[in-house]
Design a protein around this motif. Structure first.
Motif, PDB file in Angstrom:
ATOM      1  N   UNK B   8      -0.052   0.613  10.291  1.00 48.57           N
ATOM      2  CA  UNK B   8       0.887   1.410   9.503  1.00 48.57           C
ATOM      3  C   UNK B   8       0.914   2.832  10.046  1.00 48.57           C
ATOM      4  N   UNK B   9      -0.279   3.322  10.368  1.00 48.16           N
ATOM      5  CA  UNK B   9      -0.398   4.696  10.816  1.00 48.16           C
ATOM      6  C   UNK B   9       0.261   4.867  12.188  1.00 48.16           C
ATOM      7  N   UNK B  16       6.873   5.525   7.203  1.00 49.11           N
ATOM      8  CA  UNK B  16       7.226   6.568   6.246  1.00 49.11           C
ATOM      9  C   UNK B  16       8.642   6.352   5.730  1.00 49.11           C
ATOM     10  N   UNK B  17       9.535   5.987   6.640  1.00 44.46           N
ATOM     11  CA  UNK B  17      10.922   5.751   6.202  1.00 44.46           C
ATOM     12  C   UNK B  17      10.980   4.586   5.226  1.00 44.46           C
ATOM     13  N   UNK B  22      11.130   2.738  -0.691  1.00 44.47           N
ATOM     14  CA  UNK B  22      10.500   2.225  -1.913  1.00 44.47           C
ATOM     15  C   UNK B  22      10.376   3.348  -2.941  1.00 44.47           C
ATOM     16  N   UNK B  23      10.026   4.547  -2.454  1.00 43.50           N
ATOM     17  CA  UNK B  23       9.892   5.682  -3.380  1.00 43.50           C
ATOM     18  C   UNK B  23      11.206   5.884  -4.120  1.00 43.50           C
ATOM     19  N   UNK B  24      12.284   5.898  -3.366  1.00 40.53           N
ATOM     20  CA  UNK B  24      13.587   6.144  -3.987  1.00 40.53           C
ATOM     21  C   UNK B  24      13.910   5.028  -4.963  1.00 40.53           C
ATOM     22  N   UNK B 319      14.551  -3.270   3.059  1.00 41.17           N
ATOM     23  CA  UNK B 319      14.006  -2.357   4.057  1.00 41.17           C
ATOM     24  C   UNK B 319      12.609  -2.780   4.487  1.00 41.17           C
ATOM     25  N   UNK B 320      11.798  -3.148   3.490  1.00 45.16           N
ATOM     26  CA  UNK B 320      10.430  -3.579   3.819  1.00 45.16           C
ATOM     27  C   UNK B 320      10.483  -4.820   4.700  1.00 45.16           C
TER      28      UNK B 320
END
Lengths: 253, 440
Positions: B8-9, B16-17, B22-24, B319-320
């Protein structure tokens, strides 16, 4: 670096009772390319004893890589039997094969194939990780392996921070860490210069002989084939001839 | 399985995108639902300002001629003491009182006012949320005692004064100590009496005594006066009789009470008891009717808002999935190597599910943090906007995020991540090791 002569002498000693670790019976592999059938392996019959160092020599397209893949259980033969350590691997399910590879097989690749996200120690650890060995034990063993291949200064380096030779040493450490019975090497020096090639070959043969491990190497390079006890020439999907190298292998130049 | 994080890193930008998506999505759902919850809370608060939610108003059924034509069995329901006794027997009923009501004139010296006088059962008055500010509440046997709403004193004016609409200033009357008169004659105390009453006997004037003033409640109680129902009914009956002699009005005594109020212990029981009383043949009304329909409306709006939020989370889920599939293409070789080195199919699947779940979980967690921020802004900046559209009670909030909502959102986001990762993980698992490590 290693006391090769002594070990070679030990391995080529005639009087030892040696079991067959690999047996191929009538192995045939046909690929289907579009409507055409391509015979990669015609009919291979072969036995390899435990602790032997065999080299499959052939031009590209001769079927030597296919043979390696079959023996490693990465592919299934169209016909015939592949018995490794007494098990018919062509009959195994993918899950069984994964377990089988975990226990008995080590792999050295031409393009090293280290995981870029992991550092040297973690890469070497991988086979033990899959076996479920605890972190302390596997990392200790990985450090020892890396020290043995001369990379004690590069434990925390990532593949992108190492030269090709160094990466292949990590690859070798990874192949041997699980003390597998058989180590397959597919053109292990194909991406290396001649000086590094020599070092890497000495390293591989040294460790394999030290532990009495069977080493199966695939190459098109005659110079490398000279390190092996036995050179099996492959041509057009068949064994052309088998040469026994009597002693002095690897130092006869 | 630490290299899940490593991967992931390594693919920071993409990760991050994806997490941002997901955040949105999470924020959208949480904010939308929180708006719905906030709306619901405001409805409830408004209704509580309007009156108690656990009161049921009971009326006699309407028996106009139209009703007869429409047919249907009309129960011979009469709102009398017997019916009230039956209400009292219903489970969950705390208190019942009959209600009589009329518009009457009070006079204190030269000041008068016309307000609604409500007659009640004085024995149960304290059960109906009558909180006394000054004086005392009505007690059994208080035949001439009156309790006034908090605003009643300000309603008195001097009809003989020139600008008698100029209320305010100091209260001219002290309702508890002053001598009070009560009458149905709405011209009482005026300088000129209207001509219609000239030839008839004037309506009777009763002496009453103010005993208490209620606390301010911001509803109709503030502008009413309360007294014992028996006394009030007597006054009304006598007044009506007088008016009938004059040819006005129509009053037939013995019909039972005009209406009744039923107090229910638990708000949850209101609907059930209300239905029960309706079945007995009475008309019922309670604020929980409004609450119910308001809640239904709020639920609809909430579902709509939540739906909008859900769409954005769905997009995030895609997206995921997309990120994970791309990641498989990029890491085909890695997956192959792992397989050749003896990775179980489960290990590989776990790795991918873990990554996808991680994206979902992190996105959900950050999304919740983000939501609290937005909710805070809405409540402080957005409130002025609502106030512009209509008055809001104190402490009302536009968006409310209860703990269960934030917990559910994080869990939901993680689950969405896992589900989106399922297909890519299967794909990775089925990848041929040989294809993957092919050098060419």
């Amino acid at each position: 670096m290693f006391i090769l002569d002594e070990q070679i002498a030990y391995n080529s000693g005639e009087g030892l009772a040696i079991a067959n670790i690999i047996e191929l019976k009538d192995v045939r592999k046909v690929y289907r390319v579009g409507n055409e059938k391509v015979v990669a392996l015609d009919s291979i019959n072969l036995t390899i004893e435990e602790g032997a160092f065999c080299c499959f020599l052939g031009t590209s397209g001769s079927g030597k890589s296919t043979l390696l893949n079959l023996m490693a259980g990465l592919e299934k033969p169209t016909k015939g039997q592949i018995v490794i350590k007494g098990s018919r691997i062509e009959r195994m399910s993918e899950q069984e094969l994964a377990l089988f590879r975990q226990k008995h097989v080590g792999f050295i690749f031409q393009s090293f194939n280290l995981l870029p996200a992991l550092n040297a120690v973690e890469n070497v650890c991988l086979p033990l990780t899959f076996r479920g060995v605890s972190k302390e034990i596997r990392e200790a063993r990985a450090r020892k392996m890396l020290k043995d291949v001369g990379l004690e200064t590069h434990y925390r380096h990532r593949p992108s921070q190492m030269s090709g030779g160094q990466q292949q040493r990590v690859g070798i450490a990874r192949a041997f860490i699980g003390k597998p019975g058989i180590v397959f090497a597919d053109e292990p020096t194909g991406n290396l210069d001649s000086k590094t090639t020599m070092e890497v070959m000495k390293l591989i043969t040294g460790i394999a002989r030290q532990n009495g491990q069977t080493l199966i190497l695939v190459t098109h390079d005659l110079g490398i084939a000279r390190y092996a006890d036995r050179v099996i020439h492959i041509l057009d999907g068949n064994i052309e001839k088998i040469e026994e190298n009597s002693g002095n292998v690897g130092v006869n130049q | 399985m630490a290299f899940g994080f490593g991967n992931l890193w390594r693919r920071k930008t993409k990760t991050i995108l994806t997490i941002l998506g997901v955040i949105i999505g999470t924020t959208a759902i949480v904010i939308m639902i929180s708006l719905g919850i906030g709306m619901n809370e405001n409805f409830r608060r408004e209704l509580e300002n309007m009156g108690s939610l656990n009161l049921i108003d009971v009326h006699m059924p309407y028996r106009g001629p139209g009703m007869m034509e429409r047919g249907g069995p009309i129960k011979n329901a009469r709102l009398d003491d017997k019916a009230l006794a039956e209400f009292r027997k219903l489970e969950g009923v705390e208190a019942v009182t009959p209600i009589a009501q009329d518009y009457m004139r009070f006079a204190a010296g030269k000041y008068v006012t016309d307000i609604s006088v409500i007659g009640m059962d004085t024995a149960v008055m304290d059960k109906f949320d009558f909180k006394i500010d000054k004086g005392r509440n009505l007690l059994p046997g208080d035949t001439t005692a009156v309790v006034f709403g908090s605003q009643a004193p300000t309603l008195f004016y001097n009809p003989k004064s020139r600008n008698f609409y100029g209320m305010g200033g100091s209260n001219p009357v002290n309702l508890i100590s002053d001598k009070l008169l009560l009458t149905m004659n709405h011209q009482y105390g005026e300088r000129r009496q209207s001509s219609s009453g000239d030839d008839s006997k004037p309506l009777k004037v009763y002496k009453v005594k103010g005993v208490g003033v209620l606390q301010q409640s911001n509803d109709e109680k503030d502008y009413s006066a309360y007294m014992d129902i028996k006394s009030l009914e007597k006054i009304i009956a006598e007044g009506r009789k007088m008016q009938r002699q004059q040819g006005v009005g129509d009053f037939s005594p013995g019909q039972g009470y005009q209406q009744a109020k039923v107090k229910v212990k638990d708000i949850q029981d209101v609907q059930r008891i209300q239905q029960h009383i309706k079945d007995m043949g009475f008309e019922c009304f309670s604020l929980s009717d409004i609450l119910k329909s308001m809640q239904e409306t709020a639920l609809g709006i909430q579902a709509l808002l939540g739906g909008i939020g859900a769409i954005s989370l769905l997009v995030a889920a895609l997206g995921i999935t997309n990120t994970m599939i791309m990641s498989i293409y990029e890491r085909t070789r890695e997956i192959g190597v792992m397989k050749v080195l003896g990775a179980n199919l489960n290990d590989i699947r776990k790795l991918f599910l873990l990554e996808a779940g991680m994206i979902g979980f992190l996105g959900g967690l950050l999304g919740i943090g983000f939501s609290y921020g937005i909710s805070y802004l809405l409540n402080y900046a957005g409130l002025s906007f609502i106030q512009f559209m209509g008055p809001v009670g104190e402490g009302s909030r536009m968006s409310v995020i209860p703990a269960w909502l934030s917990a559910a959102a994080v869990v939901f986001a993680a689950v969405v991540g896992l589900v989106s990762g399922f297909y890519p993980a299967r794909r990775a698992m089925r990848l041929s090791a040989l294809e993957a490590i092919r050098t060419e």
